[in-house]
Design a protein around this motif. Structure first.
Motif, PDB file in Angstrom:
ATOM      1  N   SER A  73       0.488  -1.495   0.095  1.00  0.00           N
ATOM      2  CA  SER A  73      -0.378  -0.298   0.115  1.00  0.00           C
ATOM      3  C   SER A  73       0.910   1.284  -0.065  1.00  0.00           C
ATOM      4  N   GLN A  74       2.194   1.814  -0.189  1.00  0.00           N
ATOM      5  CA  GLN A  74       2.825   2.582   0.535  1.00  0.00           C
ATOM      6  C   GLN A  74       3.594   2.629  -1.048  1.00  0.00           C
ATOM      7  N   ASP A  75       3.550   1.656  -2.116  1.00  0.00           N
ATOM      8  CA  ASP A  75       4.376   1.957  -3.322  1.00  0.00           C
ATOM      9  C   ASP A  75       3.136   2.533  -3.904  1.00  0.00           C
ATOM     10  N   GLU A  76       3.810   3.787  -4.716  1.00  0.00           N
ATOM     11  CA  GLU A  76       2.775   4.716  -5.869  1.00  0.00           C
ATOM     12  C   GLU A  76       2.497   4.029  -7.039  1.00  0.00           C
ATOM     13  N   CYS A  77       3.274   2.613  -7.574  1.00  0.00           N
ATOM     14  CA  CYS A  77       2.769   2.813  -8.691  1.00  0.00           C
ATOM     15  C   CYS A  77       0.687   2.274  -8.887  1.00  0.00           C
ATOM     16  N   SER A  78       0.384   2.205 -10.173  1.00  0.00           N
ATOM     17  CA  SER A  78      -0.872   1.888  -9.961  1.00  0.00           C
ATOM     18  C   SER A  78      -1.347   0.199  -9.907  1.00  0.00           C
ATOM     19  N   VAL A  79      -2.282  -0.284  -8.984  1.00  0.00           N
ATOM     20  CA  VAL A  79      -2.470  -1.559  -9.994  1.00  0.00           C
ATOM     21  C   VAL A  79      -3.646  -1.876 -11.147  1.00  0.00           C
ATOM     22  N   GLN A  80      -2.670  -2.463 -11.982  1.00  0.00           N
ATOM     23  CA  GLN A  80      -3.151  -3.275 -12.938  1.00  0.00           C
ATOM     24  C   GLN A  80      -4.609  -3.328 -13.267  1.00  0.00           C
ATOM     25  N   GLU A  81      -4.369  -4.284 -12.295  1.00  0.00           N
ATOM     26  CA  GLU A  81      -6.181  -4.938 -12.064  1.00  0.00           C
ATOM     27  C   GLU A  81      -6.851  -4.815 -10.961  1.00  0.00           C
ATOM     28  N   SER A  82      -7.693  -4.529 -11.091  1.00  0.00           N
ATOM     29  CA  SER A  82      -8.970  -4.389 -10.274  1.00  0.00           C
ATOM     30  C   SER A  82      -9.048  -5.523  -9.062  1.00  0.00           C
ATOM     31  N   SER A  83      -8.427  -6.516  -8.753  1.00  0.00           N
ATOM     32  CA  SER A  83      -9.140  -7.479  -8.262  1.00  0.00           C
ATOM     33  C   SER A  83      -7.080  -7.522  -7.519  1.00  0.00           C
ATOM     34  N   GLU A  84      -6.344  -6.826  -7.819  1.00  0.00           N
ATOM     35  CA  GLU A  84      -5.463  -6.698  -7.479  1.00  0.00           C
ATOM     36  C   GLU A  84      -5.651  -5.495  -5.720  1.00  0.00           C
ATOM     37  N   TYR A  85      -6.532  -5.311  -6.275  1.00  0.00           N
ATOM     38  CA  TYR A  85      -6.500  -4.335  -5.199  1.00  0.00           C
ATOM     39  C   TYR A  85      -6.824  -4.647  -3.638  1.00  0.00           C
ATOM     40  N   ALA A  86      -7.520  -6.097  -3.683  1.00  0.00           N
ATOM     41  CA  ALA A  86      -7.638  -6.687  -2.377  1.00  0.00           C
ATOM     42  C   ALA A  86      -6.227  -6.620  -1.391  1.00  0.00           C
ATOM     43  N   TYR A  87      -5.279  -7.371  -2.046  1.00  0.00           N
ATOM     44  CA  TYR A  87      -4.243  -7.350  -1.913  1.00  0.00           C
ATOM     45  C   TYR A  87      -2.732  -6.142  -1.339  1.00  0.00           C
ATOM     46  N   LYS A  88      -3.015  -4.905  -2.002  1.00  0.00           N
ATOM     47  CA  LYS A  88      -2.753  -3.264  -2.080  1.00  0.00           C
ATOM     48  C   LYS A  88      -3.207  -3.210  -1.290  1.00  0.00           C
ATOM     49  N   LEU A  89      -3.985  -3.380  -0.525  1.00  0.00           N
ATOM     50  CA  LEU A  89      -4.748  -3.096   1.072  1.00  0.00           C
ATOM     51  C   LEU A  89      -3.636  -3.757   2.527  1.00  0.00           C
ATOM     52  N   VAL A  90      -3.415  -4.678   2.431  1.00  0.00           N
ATOM     53  CA  VAL A  90      -2.378  -5.130   3.049  1.00  0.00           C
ATOM     54  C   VAL A  90      -1.242  -4.025   3.669  1.00  0.00           C
ATOM     55  N   GLY A  91      -1.338  -3.483   4.203  1.00  0.00           N
ATOM     56  CA  GLY A  91       0.138  -2.578   5.404  1.00  0.00           C
ATOM     57  C   GLY A  91       1.680  -3.652   5.303  1.00  0.00           C
ATOM     58  N   ASN A  92       2.071  -3.373   5.492  1.00  0.00           N
ATOM     59  CA  ASN A  92       4.127  -3.590   5.438  1.00  0.00           C
ATOM     60  C   ASN A  92       3.979  -4.449   6.492  1.00  0.00           C
ATOM     61  N   GLN A  93       3.810  -4.327   7.813  1.00  0.00           N
ATOM     62  CA  GLN A  93       3.245  -5.332   9.226  1.00  0.00           C
ATOM     63  C   GLN A  93       2.970  -6.021   9.217  1.00  0.00           C
ATOM     64  N   GLU A  94       1.586  -6.162   8.784  1.00  0.00           N
ATOM     65  CA  GLU A  94       0.252  -6.990   8.545  1.00  0.00           C
ATOM     66  C   GLU A  94       0.814  -7.968   7.115  1.00  0.00           C
ATOM     67  N   ARG A  95       1.606  -7.691   6.028  1.00  0.00           N
ATOM     68  CA  ARG A  95       2.531  -8.398   5.348  1.00  0.00           C
ATOM     69  C   ARG A  95       3.050  -9.679   5.274  1.00  0.00           C
ATOM     70  N   ASP A  96       4.209  -8.693   5.899  1.00  0.00           N
ATOM     71  CA  ASP A  96       5.545  -9.721   6.834  1.00  0.00           C
ATOM     72  C   ASP A  96       4.764 -11.209   7.968  1.00  0.00           C
ATOM     73  N   TYR A  97       3.459 -10.325   8.585  1.00  0.00           N
ATOM     74  CA  TYR A  97       2.954 -11.503   9.506  1.00  0.00           C
ATOM     75  C   TYR A  97       2.377 -13.118   8.329  1.00  0.00           C
ATOM     76  N   LEU A  98       1.921 -12.182   7.370  1.00  0.00           N
ATOM     77  CA  LEU A  98       1.315 -13.256   6.539  1.00  0.00           C
ATOM     78  C   LEU A  98       2.784 -14.268   6.262  1.00  0.00           C
ATOM     79  N   LEU A  99       3.947 -13.156   5.686  1.00  0.00           N
ATOM     80  CA  LEU A  99       5.077 -13.477   4.467  1.00  0.00           C
ATOM     81  C   LEU A  99       5.780 -14.703   6.075  1.00  0.00           C
TER      82      LEU A  99
END
Length: 249
Positions: A73-99
């Motif tokens: 969510s901190q990146d400035e590039c736009s999401v190419q497909e709307s279905s990817e929007y759900a993953y772009k919402l994930v914060g950096n700390q939350e992403r680290d937790y998931l991975l």
């Protein structure tokens, strides 16, 4: 012992909050989440926050691992497909937790001189993306539980709940295995729009020789489906995701 199992929340905060409220009343001895906290809706960080606040042991789902390939969510590039929007919402700390979530969880019960092994996965023990559908041939399921030494195999991924009992015993020596699909909290696909989770009861007489000593209850919980569906429609996500919630398919 009462064990609550659920999976496939898919960022549906209203559904997850309703399940947590129901669990407060059910008072299980343990709670496990079998993955897919995110995807398809707009509250991934809130769902992850609740999982962590509640201290719920969780494994990774296939959607959780998609964040490794999606812009944060901190990146400035736009999401190419709307279905990817759900993953772009994930914060950096939350992403680290998931991975850093484990892929499998295994419990071993020692009851009445029997060792009962319970294996929890997202898709299957072989692949996080495999669908263990109810109609799969019995021999395939037998090979699976035998390979991974699972008396109780719990999984999600297909969003269609079921409990199937199969017997691997030979020459009159019964050995029953329980295959349990938890259904979905946030994106049911079985025609029932309510959130779904499982309450597994293992009593002090539990044994792999007695198929009735492991009880499974599928609990359905009403929640504000419209709130979840409208959140999709007001976002960059495809509107069909809202239709999926309203019709449970």
């Amino acid at each position: 012992m009462k064990i609550a199992l659920f999976s496939d929340i898919h960022a549906n905060l209203p559904a997850f909050e309703a399940v947590l409220e129901d669990l407060e009343n059910q008072k299980p001895d343990a709670i496990y989440c079998l993955g897919d906290l995110i995807g398809y809706n707009v509250w991934p960080n809130q769902v992850i926050g609740l999982i962590r606040k509640q201290g719920i042991a969780t494994i990774a789902g296939n959607h959780d691992l998609k964040v490794s390939k999606i812009l944060s969510s901190q990146d400035e590039c736009s999401v190419q497909e709307s279905s990817e929007y759900a993953y772009k919402l994930v914060g950096n700390q939350e992403r680290d937790y998931l991975l850093t979530l484990p892929r499998h969880l295994k419990l071993e019960f020692q009851i009445n001189n029997d060792n009962l092994n319970m294996l929890m996965v997202h898709g299957s023990p072989r692949s996080i993306n495999e669908y263990l559908l109810k109609e799969l041939p019995e021999q395939y399921m037998l090979d699976l539980v035998t390979e991974f030494n699972a008396d109780i195999l719990c999984f999600g991924h297909s969003h269609k709940p079921y409990h199937r009992i199969i017997n691997s015993g030979k020459n009159g020596n019964d050995h029953y295995h329980h295959l349990i699909n938890t259904g979905s909290v946030g994106k049911p696909k079985d025609g029932d729009v309510r959130a779904c989770y499982v309450m597994l009861t293992i009593d002090h007489h539990a044994s792999f020789t007695n198929p009735k000593s492991i009880e499974t209850e599928f609990i359905r919980v009403k929640y504000d489906v419209e709130r979840a569906a409208q959140a999709v429609e007001l976002s960059m996500l495809p509107d069909i995701f809202a239709d999926n919630l309203r019709k449970a398919y």
